[in-house]
Scaffold this motif. Structure first.
Motif, PDB file in Angstrom:
ATOM      1  N   GLU A  99      10.624 -18.152 156.350  1.00 49.74           N
ATOM      2  CA  GLU A  99      11.906 -18.856 156.372  1.00 49.74           C
ATOM      3  C   GLU A  99      13.019 -18.040 155.703  1.00 49.74           C
ATOM      4  N   VAL A 100      12.662 -17.093 154.867  1.00 49.80           N
ATOM      5  CA  VAL A 100      13.625 -16.125 154.343  1.00 49.80           C
ATOM      6  C   VAL A 100      13.267 -14.762 154.934  1.00 49.80           C
ATOM      7  N   GLY A 101      14.214 -14.165 155.645  1.00 48.48           N
ATOM      8  CA  GLY A 101      13.983 -12.864 156.240  1.00 48.48           C
ATOM      9  C   GLY A 101      14.769 -11.783 155.514  1.00 48.48           C
ATOM     10  N   PHE A 102      14.879 -10.636 156.157  1.00 47.41           N
ATOM     11  CA  PHE A 102      15.596  -9.495 155.575  1.00 47.41           C
ATOM     12  C   PHE A 102      16.679  -9.062 156.543  1.00 47.41           C
ATOM     13  N   MET A 130      28.282 -13.250 152.501  1.00 48.55           N
ATOM     14  CA  MET A 130      28.492 -11.847 152.164  1.00 48.55           C
ATOM     15  C   MET A 130      28.550 -11.621 150.654  1.00 48.55           C
ATOM     16  N   GLY A 131      27.728 -12.346 149.925  1.00 50.08           N
ATOM     17  CA  GLY A 131      27.629 -12.179 148.479  1.00 50.08           C
ATOM     18  C   GLY A 131      28.446 -13.163 147.676  1.00 50.08           C
ATOM     19  N   MET A 132      29.407 -13.822 148.308  1.00 50.13           N
ATOM     20  CA  MET A 132      30.268 -14.760 147.598  1.00 50.13           C
ATOM     21  C   MET A 132      29.456 -15.854 146.894  1.00 50.13           C
ATOM     22  N   LEU A 133      28.409 -16.334 147.551  1.00 55.25           N
ATOM     23  CA  LEU A 133      27.640 -17.452 147.009  1.00 55.25           C
ATOM     24  C   LEU A 133      26.594 -17.035 145.977  1.00 55.25           C
ATOM     25  N   THR A 134      26.578 -15.786 145.612  1.00 57.04           N
ATOM     26  CA  THR A 134      25.757 -15.396 144.459  1.00 57.04           C
ATOM     27  C   THR A 134      26.487 -15.726 143.165  1.00 57.04           C
ATOM     28  N   GLY A 135      27.795 -15.960 143.257  1.00 52.71           N
ATOM     29  CA  GLY A 135      28.587 -16.284 142.078  1.00 52.71           C
ATOM     30  C   GLY A 135      29.005 -15.079 141.265  1.00 52.71           C
ATOM     31  N   GLN A 170      20.185 -18.943 145.315  1.00 52.20           N
ATOM     32  CA  GLN A 170      18.998 -19.639 145.812  1.00 52.20           C
ATOM     33  C   GLN A 170      19.342 -21.046 146.276  1.00 52.20           C
ATOM     34  N   LEU A 171      20.284 -21.685 145.597  1.00 56.63           N
ATOM     35  CA  LEU A 171      20.779 -22.985 146.046  1.00 56.63           C
ATOM     36  C   LEU A 171      21.401 -22.854 147.432  1.00 56.63           C
ATOM     37  N   ALA A 172      22.203 -21.807 147.616  1.00 58.01           N
ATOM     38  CA  ALA A 172      22.875 -21.598 148.903  1.00 58.01           C
ATOM     39  C   ALA A 172      21.866 -21.373 150.018  1.00 58.01           C
ATOM     40  N   LEU A 173      20.816 -20.609 149.748  1.00 58.03           N
ATOM     41  CA  LEU A 173      19.781 -20.382 150.759  1.00 58.03           C
ATOM     42  C   LEU A 173      19.022 -21.664 151.057  1.00 58.03           C
ATOM     43  N   ARG A 174      18.728 -22.437 150.013  1.00 57.14           N
ATOM     44  CA  ARG A 174      18.020 -23.700 150.228  1.00 57.14           C
ATOM     45  C   ARG A 174      18.858 -24.645 151.080  1.00 57.14           C
ATOM     46  N   PHE A 175      20.187 -24.580 150.922  1.00 63.73           N
ATOM     47  CA  PHE A 175      21.050 -25.452 151.709  1.00 63.73           C
ATOM     48  C   PHE A 175      20.910 -25.177 153.198  1.00 63.73           C
ATOM     49  N   VAL A 176      20.998 -23.914 153.604  1.00 60.35           N
ATOM     50  CA  VAL A 176      20.903 -23.627 155.041  1.00 60.35           C
ATOM     51  C   VAL A 176      19.494 -23.895 155.556  1.00 60.35           C
ATOM     52  N   LEU A 177      18.485 -23.655 154.721  1.00 59.79           N
ATOM     53  CA  LEU A 177      17.110 -23.914 155.146  1.00 59.79           C
ATOM     54  C   LEU A 177      16.822 -25.404 155.233  1.00 59.79           C
ATOM     55  N   PRO A 235      19.468 -13.182 154.500  1.00 57.16           N
ATOM     56  CA  PRO A 235      20.377 -12.553 153.541  1.00 57.16           C
ATOM     57  C   PRO A 235      20.126 -11.054 153.492  1.00 57.16           C
ATOM     58  N   GLY A 236      21.187 -10.293 153.281  1.00 53.78           N
ATOM     59  CA  GLY A 236      21.030  -8.855 153.156  1.00 53.78           C
ATOM     60  C   GLY A 236      20.560  -8.480 151.762  1.00 53.78           C
ATOM     61  N   ALA A 237      20.042  -7.274 151.638  1.00 55.22           N
ATOM     62  CA  ALA A 237      19.598  -6.774 150.337  1.00 55.22           C
ATOM     63  C   ALA A 237      19.589  -5.250 150.372  1.00 55.22           C
ATOM     64  N   LYS A 238      19.968  -4.661 149.236  1.00 58.89           N
ATOM     65  CA  LYS A 238      19.930  -3.203 149.109  1.00 58.89           C
ATOM     66  C   LYS A 238      18.852  -2.738 148.141  1.00 58.89           C
ATOM     67  N   THR A 239      18.350  -3.670 147.309  1.00 62.48           N
ATOM     68  CA  THR A 239      17.406  -3.294 146.261  1.00 62.48           C
ATOM     69  C   THR A 239      16.249  -4.283 146.202  1.00 62.48           C
ATOM     70  N   PRO A 240      15.110  -3.878 145.627  1.00 60.92           N
ATOM     71  CA  PRO A 240      13.984  -4.802 145.460  1.00 60.92           C
ATOM     72  C   PRO A 240      14.359  -6.026 144.634  1.00 60.92           C
ATOM     73  N   GLU A 241      15.229  -5.849 143.644  1.00 63.62           N
ATOM     74  CA  GLU A 241      15.619  -6.975 142.791  1.00 63.62           C
ATOM     75  C   GLU A 241      16.376  -8.030 143.591  1.00 63.62           C
ATOM     76  N   GLN A 242      17.238  -7.593 144.495  1.00 61.36           N
ATOM     77  CA  GLN A 242      17.949  -8.552 145.343  1.00 61.36           C
ATOM     78  C   GLN A 242      16.983  -9.276 146.275  1.00 61.36           C
ATOM     79  N   VAL A 243      16.005  -8.558 146.784  1.00 60.27           N
ATOM     80  CA  VAL A 243      14.980  -9.179 147.629  1.00 60.27           C
ATOM     81  C   VAL A 243      14.249 -10.261 146.861  1.00 60.27           C
ATOM     82  N   GLU A 244      13.852  -9.972 145.646  1.00 58.02           N
ATOM     83  CA  GLU A 244      13.108 -10.945 144.843  1.00 58.02           C
ATOM     84  C   GLU A 244      13.922 -12.212 144.618  1.00 58.02           C
ATOM     85  N   GLN A 245      15.216 -12.060 144.359  1.00 51.86           N
ATOM     86  CA  GLN A 245      16.076 -13.222 144.185  1.00 51.86           C
ATOM     87  C   GLN A 245      16.148 -14.049 145.469  1.00 51.86           C
ATOM     88  N   ASN A 246      16.298 -13.375 146.601  1.00 52.75           N
ATOM     89  CA  ASN A 246      16.395 -14.086 147.881  1.00 52.75           C
ATOM     90  C   ASN A 246      15.103 -14.807 148.235  1.00 52.75           C
TER      91      ASN A 246
END
Length: 315
Positions: free
Chosen positions: A15-18, A210-215, A260-267, A277-288
């Motif tokens: 349900e969460v892709g890359f 595009m990152g806005m909802l990460t706060g 994570q709230l924003a992702l849960r909303f669309v899901l 969601p996009g990601a450039k680093t492993p840390e961003q992937v883990e958050q998503n």
């Protein structure tokens, strides 16, 4: 990680892709290929099996990087890519390149070559022009590619309900990719109900705006050269959406970040199959990825979300 059916395709997706636009390196500021590869590897380790790219991302570079992920495990990864914008990207004044189905097939084969595979799981028309020849060329090519077994499912990447209905005239549209988030809820009015009614899978791009909802953005944020968000701080809507994000921030907690709230909303929408969601680093992937196991939205959460974001939903 939780998994869902991609519409009526029979394809099971995380349900969460890359989303692999940023790793193309030409639209989202600085990015390192090694970090991008590590990010995708981490995604697979955490249960992600859906990777979305396009021929235009980095002029093919994103697809080339995804290739590294497929080595020795092609059957473990659901690969989606798109065609239709490459000619426009290179020369905005050019006539549409897809005025014949043969050109669509040729672009598809270029993607196969870059991905070093003999089939693509989901192939999208990356819509741009209003020329009906483009649509018909894709419809014809889609039929051929499915008949030959070189593509498992076909779709359209658009936010226009008319395009979706047109592509689905013969009930052959499998998947739609669309923009949907807490800050852009227009899809709730037309496309999402249509897809749900017709069993069409839904891939959500832009679930974090595009990152806005990460706060992490503010009025003082400066985006680097080469970032498509470079001029955002000068736009009136940017200030408005910053205010909306601040109003939603109270819903974040130690157990669930704002992103994570924003992702849960669309899901939470029953028509949605996967968010990318996009990601450039492993840390961003883990958050998503963690959004898949975070608490579901409560009635209180939904009430506040409605108060803050209902303006993004059509009457």
């Amino acid at each position: 990680m939780h998994y869902r059916e991609l519409g009526k395709t029979g394809i099971r997706v995380s349900e969460v892709g890359f989303g692999a636009w940023a790793i193309g390196g030409d639209a989202w500021g600085p990015v390192e290929d090694q970090a991008s590869t590590r990010a995708m590897e981490r995604a697979l380790e955490l249960g992600v099996n859906f990777i979305d790219t396009a021929d235009v991302y980095g002029n093919g570079h994103s697809e080339t990087l995804v290739t590294k992920l497929l080595k020795g495990r092609r059957d473990q990864v659901v690969v989606a890519t798109k065609g239709g914008l490459m000619g426009h990207h290179r020369d905005p004044k050019r006539e549409p390149v897809y005025d014949a189905s043969e050109k669509v097939v040729r672009a598809f084969e270029d993607s196969l070559r870059r991905l070093e595979t003999d089939y693509i799981d989901v192939y999208f028309d990356h819509i741009w022009w209003n020329d009906p020849r483009e649509t018909e060329a894709f419809v014809t090519a889609f039929s051929q590619l499915k008949r030959e077994g070189r593509v498992r499912a076909v779709g359209v990447s658009t936010d226009d309900p008319e395009y979706v209905r047109h592509f689905n005239q013969g009930r052959t549209l499998d998947v739609v990719q669309l923009d949907y988030s807490l800050l852009n809820r227009k899809a709730e009015g037309h496309i999402l109900p249509y897809c749900q009614e017709h069993g069409i899978g839904v891939v959500v791009r832009g679930p974090l705006r595009m990152g806005m909802l990460t706060g992490k953005f503010s009025q003082d944020t400066q985006f680097p050269d080469g970032d498509i968000r470079r001029n955002w701080p000068q736009e009136a809507w940017y200030q408005e959406q910053l205010a909306q994000v601040e109003a939603l921030r109270s819903l974040a907690s130690a157990k669930r970040s704002l992103g994570q709230l924003a992702l849960r909303f669309v899901l939470n929408h029953p028509a949605v199959s996967v968010a990318i969601p996009g990601a450039k680093t492993p840390e961003q992937v883990e958050q998503n990825v963690a959004a898949s196991i975070r608490p579901l939205l409560s009635e209180e959460d939904l009430r506040l979300i409605e108060q803050v974001t209902a303006g993004g939903t059509p009457a």
